[in-house]
Design a protein around this motif. Sequence first.
Motif, short mmCIF file in Angstrom:
data_model
loop_
_atom_site.label_atom_id
_atom_site.label_comp_id
_atom_site.label_asym_id
_atom_site.label_seq_id
_atom_site.Cartn_x
_atom_site.Cartn_y
_atom_site.Cartn_z
N TYR A 467 -37.51 -48.53 -59.39
CA TYR A 467 -36.12 -48.29 -59.01
C TYR A 467 -35.44 -49.59 -58.58
O TYR A 467 -34.33 -49.90 -59.02
CB TYR A 467 -36.06 -47.25 -57.88
CG TYR A 467 -34.67 -47.11 -57.30
CD1 TYR A 467 -33.68 -46.38 -57.98
CD2 TYR A 467 -34.35 -47.70 -56.07
CE1 TYR A 467 -32.41 -46.25 -57.44
CE2 TYR A 467 -33.08 -47.57 -55.54
CZ TYR A 467 -32.11 -46.85 -56.23
OH TYR A 467 -30.85 -46.73 -55.71
N TYR A 468 -36.11 -50.33 -57.69
CA TYR A 468 -35.50 -51.57 -57.20
C TYR A 468 -35.38 -52.61 -58.32
O TYR A 468 -34.42 -53.39 -58.35
CB TYR A 468 -36.30 -52.14 -56.04
CG TYR A 468 -36.15 -51.36 -54.77
CD1 TYR A 468 -34.89 -51.10 -54.23
CD2 TYR A 468 -37.27 -50.86 -54.10
CE1 TYR A 468 -34.75 -50.37 -53.07
CE2 TYR A 468 -37.13 -50.13 -52.93
CZ TYR A 468 -35.86 -49.88 -52.42
OH TYR A 468 -35.72 -49.16 -51.27
N GLU A 469 -36.33 -52.61 -59.24
CA GLU A 469 -36.24 -53.55 -60.34
C GLU A 469 -35.10 -53.17 -61.28
O GLU A 469 -34.38 -54.02 -61.79
CB GLU A 469 -37.57 -53.61 -61.10
CG GLU A 469 -37.63 -54.70 -62.15
CD GLU A 469 -37.38 -56.08 -61.58
OE1 GLU A 469 -36.96 -56.95 -62.34
OE2 GLU A 469 -37.59 -56.28 -60.37
N GLN A 470 -34.93 -51.86 -61.48
CA GLN A 470 -33.81 -51.40 -62.31
C GLN A 470 -32.48 -51.76 -61.63
O GLN A 470 -31.52 -52.15 -62.29
CB GLN A 470 -33.93 -49.89 -62.53
CG GLN A 470 -32.87 -49.29 -63.42
CD GLN A 470 -31.70 -48.73 -62.62
OE1 GLN A 470 -31.83 -48.50 -61.42
NE2 GLN A 470 -30.59 -48.55 -63.28
N GLN A 471 -32.44 -51.63 -60.30
CA GLN A 471 -31.23 -51.99 -59.57
C GLN A 471 -30.96 -53.49 -59.67
O GLN A 471 -29.81 -53.91 -59.82
CB GLN A 471 -31.40 -51.59 -58.10
CG GLN A 471 -30.13 -51.73 -57.26
CD GLN A 471 -30.36 -51.29 -55.84
OE1 GLN A 471 -31.43 -51.53 -55.27
NE2 GLN A 471 -29.37 -50.63 -55.25
N ARG A 472 -32.00 -54.27 -59.62
CA ARG A 472 -31.83 -55.71 -59.76
C ARG A 472 -31.29 -56.08 -61.14
O ARG A 472 -30.42 -56.95 -61.29
CB ARG A 472 -33.17 -56.41 -59.52
CG ARG A 472 -33.10 -57.93 -59.60
CD ARG A 472 -34.49 -58.54 -59.56
NE ARG A 472 -35.19 -58.21 -58.34
CZ ARG A 472 -36.49 -58.51 -58.12
NH1 ARG A 472 -37.17 -59.11 -59.08
NH2 ARG A 472 -37.06 -58.18 -57.00
N LEU A 473 -31.79 -55.39 -62.16
CA LEU A 473 -31.30 -55.64 -63.51
C LEU A 473 -29.84 -55.25 -63.64
O LEU A 473 -29.05 -55.97 -64.29
CB LEU A 473 -32.15 -54.85 -64.52
CG LEU A 473 -33.56 -55.39 -64.78
CD1 LEU A 473 -34.32 -54.42 -65.66
CD2 LEU A 473 -33.50 -56.75 -65.43
N GLU A 475 -27.60 -55.28 -61.33
CA GLU A 475 -26.79 -56.31 -60.66
C GLU A 475 -26.68 -57.57 -61.49
O GLU A 475 -25.64 -58.22 -61.54
CB GLU A 475 -27.40 -56.64 -59.29
CG GLU A 475 -27.30 -55.50 -58.28
CD GLU A 475 -28.04 -55.81 -56.99
OE1 GLU A 475 -28.71 -56.87 -56.96
OE2 GLU A 475 -27.95 -55.00 -56.05
N SER A 476 -27.79 -57.91 -62.16
CA SER A 476 -27.75 -59.09 -63.02
C SER A 476 -26.82 -58.90 -64.20
O SER A 476 -26.14 -59.83 -64.63
CB SER A 476 -29.16 -59.45 -63.48
OG SER A 476 -29.66 -58.44 -64.33
N MET A 477 -26.77 -57.67 -64.74
CA MET A 477 -25.88 -57.40 -65.86
C MET A 477 -24.41 -57.43 -65.44
O MET A 477 -23.54 -57.82 -66.21
CB MET A 477 -26.20 -56.03 -66.47
CG MET A 477 -27.60 -55.94 -67.05
SD MET A 477 -27.94 -57.24 -68.22
CE MET A 477 -29.68 -56.97 -68.49
N SER A 478 -24.16 -57.02 -64.18
CA SER A 478 -22.78 -56.99 -63.72
C SER A 478 -22.28 -58.36 -63.31
O SER A 478 -21.11 -58.53 -63.00
CB SER A 478 -22.65 -56.04 -62.54
OG SER A 478 -23.42 -56.48 -61.45
N PRO A 483 -25.54 -66.46 -62.40
CA PRO A 483 -25.88 -67.88 -62.48
C PRO A 483 -27.37 -68.16 -62.46
O PRO A 483 -27.82 -69.18 -62.93
CB PRO A 483 -25.19 -68.47 -61.24
CG PRO A 483 -24.10 -67.51 -60.91
CD PRO A 483 -24.65 -66.17 -61.28
N GLN A 484 -28.21 -67.23 -61.89
CA GLN A 484 -29.64 -67.49 -61.80
C GLN A 484 -30.38 -67.09 -63.07
O GLN A 484 -31.46 -67.58 -63.32
CB GLN A 484 -30.26 -66.73 -60.62
CG GLN A 484 -29.67 -67.15 -59.28
CD GLN A 484 -30.26 -66.38 -58.13
OE1 GLN A 484 -31.15 -65.56 -58.34
NE2 GLN A 484 -29.77 -66.63 -56.93
N LEU A 485 -29.78 -66.20 -63.86
CA LEU A 485 -30.49 -65.66 -65.01
C LEU A 485 -30.79 -66.71 -66.06
O LEU A 485 -31.91 -66.81 -66.53
CB LEU A 485 -29.69 -64.49 -65.60
CG LEU A 485 -30.38 -63.68 -66.70
CD1 LEU A 485 -31.68 -63.12 -66.19
CD2 LEU A 485 -29.45 -62.57 -67.20
#
Length: 598
Positions: A467-473, A475-478, A483-485
């Motif tokens: 769940y948290y990894e999906q949430q992190r993804l 956020e990265s997509m949004s 900048p870190q990706l």
Amino acid sequence: MSSQQELLSTVMKRTSEWIFSQEIPSDVTVQTGEASFALHKLPLISKCGYIRKLVSESNEADPSEVNLPGIPGGAEAFELAAKFCYGINFEISTENVAMLRCVAEYLEMTEDYAVGNLVGRTEAYLNGVVLKSLPGAIIVLHKTETLAPVAEKVKLASRCIDAIAFLTCKESQSSLPGRAGEMYGSNPEAIIEWWAEDLTILRIDVFHRVLMAMIGRGFKQYALGPILMLYAQKSLKGLGVFGNGQKKIEPEQVHEKRIVLETIVSLLPRQKNAMPVSFLSMLLRAAMYLETTVACRIDLEKRIALQLEQAVLDDLLIPSYFFTGDTIFDVNTVQRIMMNYINRETEGPRSGFEVGDEYQSATTNLSDLEQVGRLMESYLAEIASDRNLSVSKFIGLAELVPEQSRVTEDGMYRAIDIYLKAHPVLSDLERKKVCSLMNCQKLSREACAHAAQNERLPVQTVVQVLYYEQQRLRESMSGSVSPQLPSKISMYSPDPYPVSDELSSLRRENEELKVELIKMKVRLQELERSSVKSNVGSSLHQSSAPSADKPPLPRKSFMSSVSKKLGRLYPYLRADVISTAGGKGRTKAPKTRRHSIS
């Protein structure tokens, strides 16, 4: 009067020479313990007031035997005194002057009986040579240890101690560093004075008196550290506190070394950073092995806690001496050290140590706290493989690691995984309690990839990780962490300029992962309902009844499929980190880890 004494001395010298030249038979036997000497009365009573009194007070008209029990220095000392009486030349040195001074006092060889008698000769040598030389004063002081109580009567020991204290302070004024930070810098041997090794020959009670006299003379207490280290390393040698095996020592040696250790601990400087943590750890191991007082061990634990950020893993791996089936390492001691550290950080310094002087580092900052956190995570990973380590002890120690000290939860996850692997018979409830120690939201991507495929973790923990990894993804997509990706992609991807198709693929996989998570939640609810029905219905005793905590068949296949999808979500990770073949991939542990997670 003096001219008469000089004349008498000359006459006696000539008489002694005449006795030896004529080989006159002896007329008195002097008994000193087990040794006896056949001598002549005239040379002895001319310089030894004590023997003169014995002869004159004897009931016999012409006594032929004199007994000298308890003479300091024994037969060797009396032989030199007898040679002096007969006028036979011998050299007074730092090796024999203490013995000569004490035997001269015992035999009353003063100026009242002869000019230039042995008391005067030895005093002249002591004042002119010994007490002006630091090595000489130390040697003579060491010799006085076996010459009590006469040495104390003539104040020989105290005079040597005063001389040592004065000379050491004088020698150290130009060589001691101005800051404690230099004490254990690039050259820790720099401040160890040339005379420090000489002090290690002293008995512990005499050594204690010397150091107290040095402090009274103005010697800085923090500078006693190297001297105490040298003395401890020499006097506690043979305990085997560093190795796996233990050397057997005699009970009287245990008592002697226990006194030495307790005295050294009482002399330790009160300033922080005055002693290295490795030395304090060695003393603590020895204290536990020798079963010193509780106060001694508590003092060492507090000192280690005061400098815990400077410790390394080996400093905390204290064996459980006298192993009786408990844990291999002493977990309780480390737990107390950690509690002292936390109390000091939360309540401030109240332990009696000097924390405000210039020889101590500044207040513990966040980097020190992170260092302690990493240290404790490494310690947990080291002891986790011990099959005798109970769940309560593991959890109790892990809960002491401050959460703010953990930048990521990878270290805690590593320790938990090792513990679960070494304890495969834990119940589901115990596994949940152990896994609740880590914050899944702070796991790195590599750790998430490993946890998603880790069959030892409870299903609920895996769900949280996904769940948290999906949430992190999401956020990265949004764009919140956009900048870190690219930097992560350029680090692990063979193509330094990844194309936009990969982002589109990530979005598709992200949506698929959402669907899989929803399916998993629905499946868990169905399993719970079916479990409740099976417990009430007639099929309660069937061997194939499903469990709400352990889904029978779908778990492995479902987890494998989720792991495959999670692997595809990170096309920029190294091929050796996540393997999608059959969903059995494992992460490789960093080189700094002592145990791999597998």
